[in-house]
Scaffold this active site. Structure first.
Site, mmCIF file in Angstrom:
data_model
loop_
_atom_site.group_PDB
_atom_site.id
_atom_site.type_symbol
_atom_site.label_atom_id
_atom_site.label_comp_id
_atom_site.label_asym_id
_atom_site.label_seq_id
_atom_site.Cartn_x
_atom_site.Cartn_y
_atom_site.Cartn_z
ATOM 1 N N SER A 192 0.819 -1.194 0.000
ATOM 2 C CA SER A 192 0.000 0.000 0.000
ATOM 3 C C SER A 192 0.864 1.259 0.000
ATOM 4 C CB SER A 192 -0.963 -0.057 1.180
ATOM 5 O OG SER A 192 -2.111 0.689 0.912
ATOM 6 N N ASP A 205 -1.085 -4.658 -3.438
ATOM 7 C CA ASP A 205 -2.485 -4.315 -3.223
ATOM 8 C C ASP A 205 -2.749 -2.816 -3.135
ATOM 9 O OD1 ASP A 205 -4.971 -5.679 -3.184
ATOM 10 O OD2 ASP A 205 -5.283 -4.957 -1.163
ATOM 11 N N HIS A 234 -6.949 -7.187 2.127
ATOM 12 C CA HIS A 234 -5.924 -6.177 1.852
ATOM 13 C C HIS A 234 -4.557 -6.590 2.396
ATOM 14 C CE1 HIS A 234 -4.051 -2.356 1.214
ATOM 15 N NE2 HIS A 234 -3.932 -2.089 2.496
#
Length: 375
Positions: free
Chosen positions: A182, A209, A341
């Site tokens: 991220s 992700d 996630h």
């Protein structure tokens, strides 16, 4: 960040300045950590008090990394907490991992152990706590409480400075493969050119992700998602259980290593209603940085002068820029099913398989065979 847009849209340490392993590292469970996603994720009802569940007892990180040390990085005014397992061979590669916002270096613990095992020691793993996270502190303590500067350029400089502090001689340093989850993906992509200018050998960069367009579209909902989180927890066990029960982290074993590091005991003198443990990183205060963290990520990823890998959870869409890049063969795309996630925590074995295969394809490349993304 996939959960956000599902909700919103549907060898060693070169002779670096460092301290010896800290005493009491077998009590690493007091700091293992990771909770929200790169931005706040993990929705669910407030945590109600109950007796700690022994099934969610913290697990020490000592079984996942060989070293837990503090590295002095004067250029960033930081004393950085680093978790490290060096490669066992002279020509090994070090996989450098950067966590997402709100997490800590221990979010990669289970994955790190899998990587070193699968590569038979050819790959080492270095994971660290970014500024404002985990056990990373400022070298110069300033009076009063000041908000941490989490500007993307500051975070990028921190990574560059850390690598230069750990591997002081770029020519003698092992090859490096960057993995960023991220926000960490954005930092890694930006750090690569600066390190290449300093003649470090970069095998590749893997972004985990995060897709720029959908993340930016989800940002307006971040505060409401933060409001859905409990203020804190009455025990470390309760914090771990909450992350597992709300599917913020699907893998209980990883949660037991990582979650304790993203919470801290409530300050002395707090009101009686204050939970015993509070979030370590106040994500709401990072809101001014959210847009800058992810703006331009796709173009910077596609222009990186190294092999490129994008790992996504489920079947998330690519934005237009990434879709064109994929059709042009500019990066490798891997979609891991059955995870949220926290891809690297939810399925550390599959993540390790993907990264080791990517490393072998691009570091142990056969003469005449192009690396991923080379045209």
């Amino acid at each position: 960040m996939a959960d956000l847009y599902r909700t919103a849209l549907q060898a060693r340490f070169a002779k670096a300045p460092q301290l010896p392993p800290l005493p009491g590292e077998d009590e690493e469970e007091d700091e293992s950590g990771d909770s929200i996603g790169s931005l706040p994720t993990g929705m669910g009802p407030p945590a109600a008090y109950h007796t700690p569940n022994p099934a969610f007892t913290p697990i020490s990180a000592s079984g996942y990394f060989e070293q837990a040390i503090q590295v002095s990085v004067p250029q960033s005014d930081l004393d950085v907490r680093v978790y490290y397992t060096p490669p066992k061979f002279e020509d090994g590669t070090v996989i450098v991992c950067h966590h997402g916002a709100g997490y800590s270096g221990l979010t990669f613990a289970c994955m790190a152990k899998e990587i070193t095992d699968m590569s038979k020691g050819e790959c080492g793993v270095l994971s660290y706590d970014a500024r404002g996270h985990g056990k990373t502190k400022h070298l110069r303590s300033e009076g009063g409480s000041t908000e941490e500067n989490l500007d993307i350029d500051v975070l990028t400089a921190d990574l560059v400075n850390l690598v230069q502090a750990v591997f002081t001689d770029s020519q003698a340093a092992p090859s490096l493969l960057f993995v960023g989850h991220s926000l960490g993906g954005s930092v890694c992509v930006r750090a690569c050119p600066a390190l290449q200018q300093s003649r470090y050998r970069i095998t590749g960069v893997a972004v985990v992700d995060i897709v720029e367009e959908f993340t930016l579209e989800a940002l307006p909902l971040m505060h409401s998602l933060l409001n859905a989180r409990p203020e804190g927890f009455d025990s470390q066990e309760q914090a771990i259980e909450w992350h597992v029960k709300t599917n913020t982290i699907h893998n209980p074993a990883s949660a037991r290593v990582s979650v304790p590091g993203i919470i801290v005991p409530a300050p002395e003198g707090s009101p009686p209603s204050t939970p015993a443990y509070l979030w370590r990183t106040p994500l709401r205060s990072t809101a001014p940085y959210w847009t800058s963290w992810f703006t331009g990520l796709s173009s910077k990823f596609l222009s990186a002068r190294t092999a490129r890998l994008l790992i996504l959870a489920g079947t998330e869409r690519l934005d237009r820029e990434l879709m064109i890049g994929q059709m042009q063969g500019k990066f490798q795309l891997v979609v891991i099913p059955g995870v949220g996630h926290m891809v690297h925590e939810d399925d550390p074995t599959r993540m390790a398989e993907v990264l080791v295969e990517f490393w072998r394809r691009n570091e142990r490349v056969v003469v005449g065979v192009k690396k991923v993304g080379e045209l």
